[in-house]
Design a protein around this motif. Sequence first.
Motif, PDB file in Angstrom:
ATOM      1  N   THR A 125       0.890  -1.255  -0.023  1.00  0.00           N
ATOM      2  CA  THR A 125      -0.130  -0.297   0.010  1.00  0.00           C
ATOM      3  C   THR A 125       0.768   1.303  -0.063  1.00  0.00           C
ATOM      4  O   THR A 125       0.532   2.322  -0.678  1.00  0.00           O
TER       5      THR A 125
ATOM      6  N   GLU B  89     -11.647  -4.177  -7.707  1.00  0.00           N
ATOM      7  CA  GLU B  89     -10.568  -4.579  -7.003  1.00  0.00           C
ATOM      8  C   GLU B  89      -9.612  -5.342  -8.264  1.00  0.00           C
ATOM      9  O   GLU B  89      -8.562  -5.325  -8.228  1.00  0.00           O
TER      10      GLU B  89
ATOM     11  N   LYS C 205      -7.711  -2.537 -10.280  1.00  0.00           N
ATOM     12  CA  LYS C 205      -6.894  -1.680  -9.280  1.00  0.00           C
ATOM     13  C   LYS C 205      -5.597  -2.644  -9.058  1.00  0.00           C
ATOM     14  O   LYS C 205      -4.601  -1.783  -9.133  1.00  0.00           O
TER      15      LYS C 205
ATOM     16  N   VAL D 210      -4.126  10.020  -4.212  1.00  0.00           N
ATOM     17  CA  VAL D 210      -4.543   9.229  -3.244  1.00  0.00           C
ATOM     18  C   VAL D 210      -6.137   9.599  -3.127  1.00  0.00           C
ATOM     19  O   VAL D 210      -7.009   8.713  -3.218  1.00  0.00           O
ATOM     20  N   PHE D 211      -6.631  10.946  -2.983  1.00  0.00           N
ATOM     21  CA  PHE D 211      -7.791  11.416  -2.799  1.00  0.00           C
ATOM     22  C   PHE D 211      -8.425  10.913  -3.976  1.00  0.00           C
ATOM     23  O   PHE D 211      -9.730  10.350  -3.972  1.00  0.00           O
TER      24      PHE D 211
ATOM     25  N   LEU E  63      -7.893   8.622  -6.244  1.00  0.00           N
ATOM     26  CA  LEU E  63      -8.000   6.947  -6.021  1.00  0.00           C
ATOM     27  C   LEU E  63      -9.140   6.687  -5.344  1.00  0.00           C
ATOM     28  O   LEU E  63      -9.934   5.680  -5.811  1.00  0.00           O
ATOM     29  N   LYS E  64      -9.319   7.152  -4.237  1.00  0.00           N
ATOM     30  CA  LYS E  64     -10.294   6.722  -3.426  1.00  0.00           C
ATOM     31  C   LYS E  64     -11.730   7.055  -3.794  1.00  0.00           C
ATOM     32  O   LYS E  64     -12.496   6.257  -3.853  1.00  0.00           O
TER      33      LYS E  64
ATOM     34  N   GLU F 133     -12.613   4.526  -6.650  1.00  0.00           N
ATOM     35  CA  GLU F 133     -12.844   3.447  -6.218  1.00  0.00           C
ATOM     36  C   GLU F 133     -14.371   3.314  -5.631  1.00  0.00           C
ATOM     37  O   GLU F 133     -15.144   2.295  -5.882  1.00  0.00           O
ATOM     38  N   VAL F 134     -14.667   4.299  -4.923  1.00  0.00           N
ATOM     39  CA  VAL F 134     -16.164   4.477  -4.553  1.00  0.00           C
ATOM     40  C   VAL F 134     -17.178   4.401  -5.692  1.00  0.00           C
ATOM     41  O   VAL F 134     -18.147   3.710  -5.642  1.00  0.00           O
TER      42      VAL F 134
END
Length: 362
Positions: A65, A275, A278, A320-321, A323-324, A327-328
Motif C-alpha cells: 500500500t 478490485e 486496481k 490518493v484522494f 484514487l479513493k 474506487e467508490v
Amino acid sequence: MRILDKYILKKYLSSVALVLTLLLPIAIAIDVSEKVDKFLRHADLSVGEIIKDYYLNFIIIFGNTFLPLALFIAVIFFTSKLAGNTEIIAIHSAKISFTRFLKPYFIGATIITVFALLMNHFIVPRSNKIYEEFIRTYLATKKFDASYLNNVNLQLGPNDYIFLKNFRVENNMGYNFSYEKFEGNKLTYKLFSDNIRWKENDSTFTLTNYRKRYIFKDKDSIEYGTKLDTTFAFTPKDLVNVAYMAKEMTSFKLYDFIQQSKKRGVSNLNTYLVEFHKRTSLPISSYILTFIAVALASKKRRGGMGVNLAIGISLMFIYVFFLKIAEVLGAGANTNSFIMVWSPNIIFGALAIYLYIRNAKN
C-alpha cells in the motif's frame, strides 16, 4: 549501461527501500499500541503466531500500500539532492538530454512495476486472507463464522434468483429457501421450501415442505409437497464465494468468479471489477509518479529539497484522494469500473506528459 545509469538506478532502488524501511516500523508501532490489549485477552495466542500470521502479512499488505508513496518521496528526495549538488547541471553540460537522463528512472520504475504486479495479483491476496482471518478470530468485536451464512441471495441468470435465510456449509443445509423466475419485471414462478439440502453424490438438491406457485395472466396455480429432488445452476461453493471479500482472492480466482457471475447474469459486479482493475492500475502508476517526481525535482529551487517535498507530498495526497473517489464511484451499479479505476492514472499521466515536454524543451 553507463556508470551514470547504474549510479542513478542504485540511488532509485535504495531510496525506495529506505523510505519503506522508515514507514513500516512507524505503522507497526502505531498498530501495536492500538492492538496490544486485544492480543493479551487471548491466553492461547503466542507471540510467534502474532508475528507469523498478523505482522508478517501486515508488512506485506501495508508495504504494498505504501509503495507508491515511498517511490514518489524517494525519487523526489534523491533527485532533489542531485540537483542541489549541481550534479544534474553537470549531466546536461555533458550533452545528455532530459529524455536520456530518464532512462535509469524508467528501468527502476519497470523493476518496481513488475514487483508490484506480482505482489498485487498473487502475494497480497493470500496475505489478505490470512490477515483478515486473524482479525476475525482474535480482534473483531463480532465473531465471523465462515461455515454459517446469513441472508444469502444469488442471481443464477438474467431472470432467475434464489434467496436463503441461513445456510450451513458443514452439512450443506439451508433454511427458508425461495427460487424466483421473472419475465422482464413480471414474476412468473416461485418455489418455496422450509429446508434445502445439497446431495453431492448426484449433484442435486432435496427440498423439504415445498410450495410451487405458477403465476398466469388471469390466475395462479399452487402445488404443495413434502419432498422434492431437483437441480439448480449453483452449488454450496458458489454461496461461500459470495461471502468472501474480493481482496482475498488471487486474480485468477477473482477473474473466474467474475466470469462465472456474468454467465449467470449478475447485474452488478463492480465491487469485484474495481478490485481486479486496481491490481494492475496501481503498479502502472509507478511510471507516472516517477516521471512527475523527476520533472519536479530535477530543477534546483530557491527553497531547496523542502519545497520539492512539499509539492510532491501535496500531489501524492491529491492522487490518493482521486484514487479513493474513483474506487467508490467505480463500485456503483451504473458506472464503468475500468474507466473509473484508471482515471487517476489518466489525469496524472497527462500531468506527467506536460511536465516531461516542459523539461525536455529546456
